[in-house]
Motif scaffolding. Structure first.
Motif, PDB file in Angstrom:
ATOM      1  N   PHE A 241       0.831  -1.194   0.000  1.00  0.00           N
ATOM      2  CA  PHE A 241       0.000   0.000   0.000  1.00  0.00           C
ATOM      3  C   PHE A 241       0.870   1.249   0.000  1.00  0.00           C
ATOM      4  O   PHE A 241       1.976   1.258   0.540  1.00  0.00           O
ATOM      5  N   ARG A 242       0.329   2.314  -0.590  1.00  0.00           N
ATOM      6  CA  ARG A 242       0.907   3.645  -0.434  1.00  0.00           C
ATOM      7  C   ARG A 242      -0.091   4.495   0.341  1.00  0.00           C
ATOM      8  O   ARG A 242      -1.303   4.330   0.221  1.00  0.00           O
ATOM      9  N   LEU A 243       0.420   5.404   1.157  1.00  0.00           N
ATOM     10  CA  LEU A 243      -0.424   6.288   1.957  1.00  0.00           C
ATOM     11  C   LEU A 243      -0.732   7.534   1.139  1.00  0.00           C
ATOM     12  O   LEU A 243       0.176   8.184   0.616  1.00  0.00           O
ATOM     13  N   THR A 244      -2.009   7.866   1.020  1.00  0.00           N
ATOM     14  CA  THR A 244      -2.401   9.025   0.227  1.00  0.00           C
ATOM     15  C   THR A 244      -3.530   9.772   0.920  1.00  0.00           C
ATOM     16  O   THR A 244      -4.180   9.241   1.818  1.00  0.00           O
ATOM     17  N   ALA A 245      -3.743  11.006   0.512  1.00  0.00           N
ATOM     18  CA  ALA A 245      -4.844  11.819   1.025  1.00  0.00           C
ATOM     19  C   ALA A 245      -5.842  12.053  -0.092  1.00  0.00           C
ATOM     20  O   ALA A 245      -5.473  12.366  -1.221  1.00  0.00           O
ATOM     21  N   ARG A 246      -7.132  11.888   0.232  1.00  0.00           N
ATOM     22  CA  ARG A 246      -8.177  12.073  -0.764  1.00  0.00           C
ATOM     23  C   ARG A 246      -8.607  13.534  -0.830  1.00  0.00           C
ATOM     24  O   ARG A 246      -8.056  14.383  -0.137  1.00  0.00           O
ATOM     25  N   GLU A 247      -9.585  13.822  -1.700  1.00  0.00           N
ATOM     26  CA  GLU A 247     -10.013  15.209  -1.909  1.00  0.00           C
ATOM     27  C   GLU A 247     -10.492  15.860  -0.618  1.00  0.00           C
ATOM     28  O   GLU A 247     -10.322  17.058  -0.422  1.00  0.00           O
TER      29      GLU A 247
ATOM     30  N   MET B  75      -9.267  15.246   2.197  1.00  0.00           N
ATOM     31  CA  MET B  75      -8.080  15.197   3.063  1.00  0.00           C
ATOM     32  C   MET B  75      -8.078  14.015   4.022  1.00  0.00           C
ATOM     33  O   MET B  75      -7.211  13.935   4.897  1.00  0.00           O
ATOM     34  N   SER B  76      -9.018  13.098   3.896  1.00  0.00           N
ATOM     35  CA  SER B  76      -9.004  11.905   4.748  1.00  0.00           C
ATOM     36  C   SER B  76      -7.937  10.930   4.223  1.00  0.00           C
ATOM     37  O   SER B  76      -7.784  10.760   3.018  1.00  0.00           O
ATOM     38  N   PRO B  77      -7.177  10.300   5.128  1.00  0.00           N
ATOM     39  CA  PRO B  77      -6.104   9.401   4.698  1.00  0.00           C
ATOM     40  C   PRO B  77      -6.639   8.071   4.198  1.00  0.00           C
ATOM     41  O   PRO B  77      -7.708   7.613   4.608  1.00  0.00           O
ATOM     42  N   ALA B  78      -5.889   7.451   3.306  1.00  0.00           N
ATOM     43  CA  ALA B  78      -6.271   6.147   2.770  1.00  0.00           C
ATOM     44  C   ALA B  78      -5.021   5.363   2.428  1.00  0.00           C
ATOM     45  O   ALA B  78      -4.005   5.926   2.003  1.00  0.00           O
ATOM     46  N   LEU B  79      -5.081   4.054   2.639  1.00  0.00           N
ATOM     47  CA  LEU B  79      -4.052   3.136   2.166  1.00  0.00           C
ATOM     48  C   LEU B  79      -4.560   2.523   0.869  1.00  0.00           C
ATOM     49  O   LEU B  79      -5.608   1.878   0.857  1.00  0.00           O
ATOM     50  N   VAL B  80      -3.823   2.720  -0.225  1.00  0.00           N
ATOM     51  CA  VAL B  80      -4.267   2.317  -1.554  1.00  0.00           C
ATOM     52  C   VAL B  80      -3.211   1.409  -2.173  1.00  0.00           C
ATOM     53  O   VAL B  80      -2.016   1.705  -2.134  1.00  0.00           O
ATOM     54  N   SER B  81      -3.672   0.286  -2.771  1.00  0.00           N
ATOM     55  CA  SER B  81      -2.728  -0.708  -3.291  1.00  0.00           C
ATOM     56  C   SER B  81      -2.260  -0.420  -4.710  1.00  0.00           C
ATOM     57  O   SER B  81      -1.325  -1.051  -5.184  1.00  0.00           O
ATOM     58  N   GLY B  82      -2.883   0.516  -5.412  1.00  0.00           N
ATOM     59  CA  GLY B  82      -2.478   0.781  -6.792  1.00  0.00           C
ATOM     60  C   GLY B  82      -2.916   2.147  -7.242  1.00  0.00           C
ATOM     61  O   GLY B  82      -3.176   3.041  -6.425  1.00  0.00           O
ATOM     62  N   PHE B  83      -3.034   2.331  -8.569  1.00  0.00           N
ATOM     63  CA  PHE B  83      -3.333   3.641  -9.116  1.00  0.00           C
ATOM     64  C   PHE B  83      -4.644   3.683  -9.900  1.00  0.00           C
ATOM     65  O   PHE B  83      -4.995   4.710 -10.458  1.00  0.00           O
ATOM     66  N   ASP B  84      -5.385   2.575  -9.989  1.00  0.00           N
ATOM     67  CA  ASP B  84      -6.625   2.587 -10.769  1.00  0.00           C
ATOM     68  C   ASP B  84      -7.796   2.126  -9.902  1.00  0.00           C
ATOM     69  O   ASP B  84      -7.658   1.919  -8.699  1.00  0.00           O
ATOM     70  N   ASN B  85      -8.964   1.954 -10.539  1.00  0.00           N
ATOM     71  CA  ASN B  85     -10.167   1.634  -9.767  1.00  0.00           C
ATOM     72  C   ASN B  85     -10.239   0.184  -9.305  1.00  0.00           C
ATOM     73  O   ASN B  85     -11.210  -0.221  -8.689  1.00  0.00           O
ATOM     74  N   THR B  86      -9.216  -0.623  -9.609  1.00  0.00           N
ATOM     75  CA  THR B  86      -9.171  -1.998  -9.107  1.00  0.00           C
ATOM     76  C   THR B  86      -8.385  -2.096  -7.800  1.00  0.00           C
ATOM     77  O   THR B  86      -8.289  -3.170  -7.230  1.00  0.00           O
TER      78      THR B  86
END
Length: 314
Positions: free
Chosen positions: A162-168, A170-181
């Motif tokens: 996972f990479r740690l990112t902030a959504r629109e 500003m809530s944090p999210a752990l996301v495994s990739g870069f697309d909708n899958t």
């Protein structure tokens, strides 16, 4: 004169050799580096020695969904392991907490400790444990860095990265990739023991806005274990009906339930923007639940107005 001719011949051969080397290499390639950091902070240096090794590295990166998004396409970036940097507890504290899986029916809870260990809990029961390793991936000539948190099971196999990112918002999210899958976990709350709040994980899928025709439902948390379900059903641009429910989560039925406190009103807007409301009742009951496709269903116990209606997220 012969000496001059010999020098010219040697120079010609050297130019020919350099030219051949450039042709075989297919042009210059971009250097991409990744620093792999582990809890033991072991330092490893590996240099690419052939085009085949670069291809293998690129395939491995693709398997772990570590790709750079570029417009409508996803470009896998090859990398070289050039060394490791020390990992401290501060690195893991950035993701420490309880995270809940989003956009799925069977929500999982991910509890991450500041020492780099994790627990993955399933709604149906059972848990998995493991350790986290941190990889730093440098992309392209601009030295753009992605920090990947790699979750390894107790048997040493990789579960997910996972990479740690902030959504629109500003809530944090752990996301495994870069697309909708990609697999997504949002940060939530745990109880005093550090264990996941399973009811919070379950109601995550209800939160948000839903629609069916001209009927809209908005569900949100009150932060005290209750949830607002606001329903607005327009018969025209100027009039319609609205329902307000204060719900709690019913684990047995896996649903949000309002028992006897639902309010229904009819509303009308005049041409000058003024509104009037007429209350029909304030003792309504309702249940909100999801079907196997993740759609929301609303059962109105008072008048059964929502029978056979299926609401989709919007």
């Amino acid at each position: 004169m012969k000496k001059m001719i010999s020098c010219i011949a040697i120079l010609t051969m050297l130019v020919s050799m350099v030219s051949c080397g450039n042709t075989e290499s297919g042009g210059t390639s971009e250097n991409v580096s990744k620093v792999s950091a582990t809890t033991s902070a072991a330092i490893t240096t590996t240099a690419d020695t052939s085009k085949e090794e670069k291809t293998t590295a690129a395939n491995a990166k693709s398997d772990n969904k570590k790709a750079e998004s570029n417009g409508n396409s996803t470009t896998v970036v090859a990398d070289d392991n050039i060394g490791a940097s020390p990992v401290t507890k501060t690195d893991y504290m950035q993701i420490a907490g309880v995270w809940y899986e989003e956009n799925v029916l069977d929500t999982r809870a991910l509890t991450i400790d500041g020492d780099g260990t994790y627990k993955l809990s399933y709604r149906g029961g059972g848990s998995e444990y493991g350790n986290i390793q941190i990889e730093r991936q440098v992309l392209g000539a601009d030295d753009v860095t992605n920090i990947w948190y790699c979750f390894y099971r107790e048997d040493g196999t990789l579960w997910e990265s996972f990479r740690l990112t902030a959504r629109e918002n500003m809530s944090p999210a752990l996301v495994s990739g870069f697309d909708n899958t990609a697999t997504v976990f949002g940060l939530g709350d745990g109880d005093s023991s550090g264990e996941p709040d399973n009811s919070l994980a379950a109601v995550k899928r209800f939160m948000g806005n839903w629609s069916c025709g001209r009927c809209y439902i908005s569900i949100s948390s009150n932060g005290d274990g209750t949830y607002n379900a606001d329903v607005k059903w327009s018969s025209s641009a100027a009039e319609g009906s609205a329902w307000t429910y204060i719900c709690t989560y019913d684990a047995e039925n896996d649903a949000l339930v309002c028992s006897g406190s639902g309010v229904n009103v009819d509303y009308v807007y005049t041409e000058d923007g003024q509104s009037s409301h007429t209350e029909n009742y304030n003792n309504g009951s309702a249940m909100f639940y999801t079907d196997n496709n993740g759609n929301l269903l609303w059962h109105d116990y008072y008048a059964n107005v929502a029978d056979e209606m299926v609401f989709t997220g919007c």
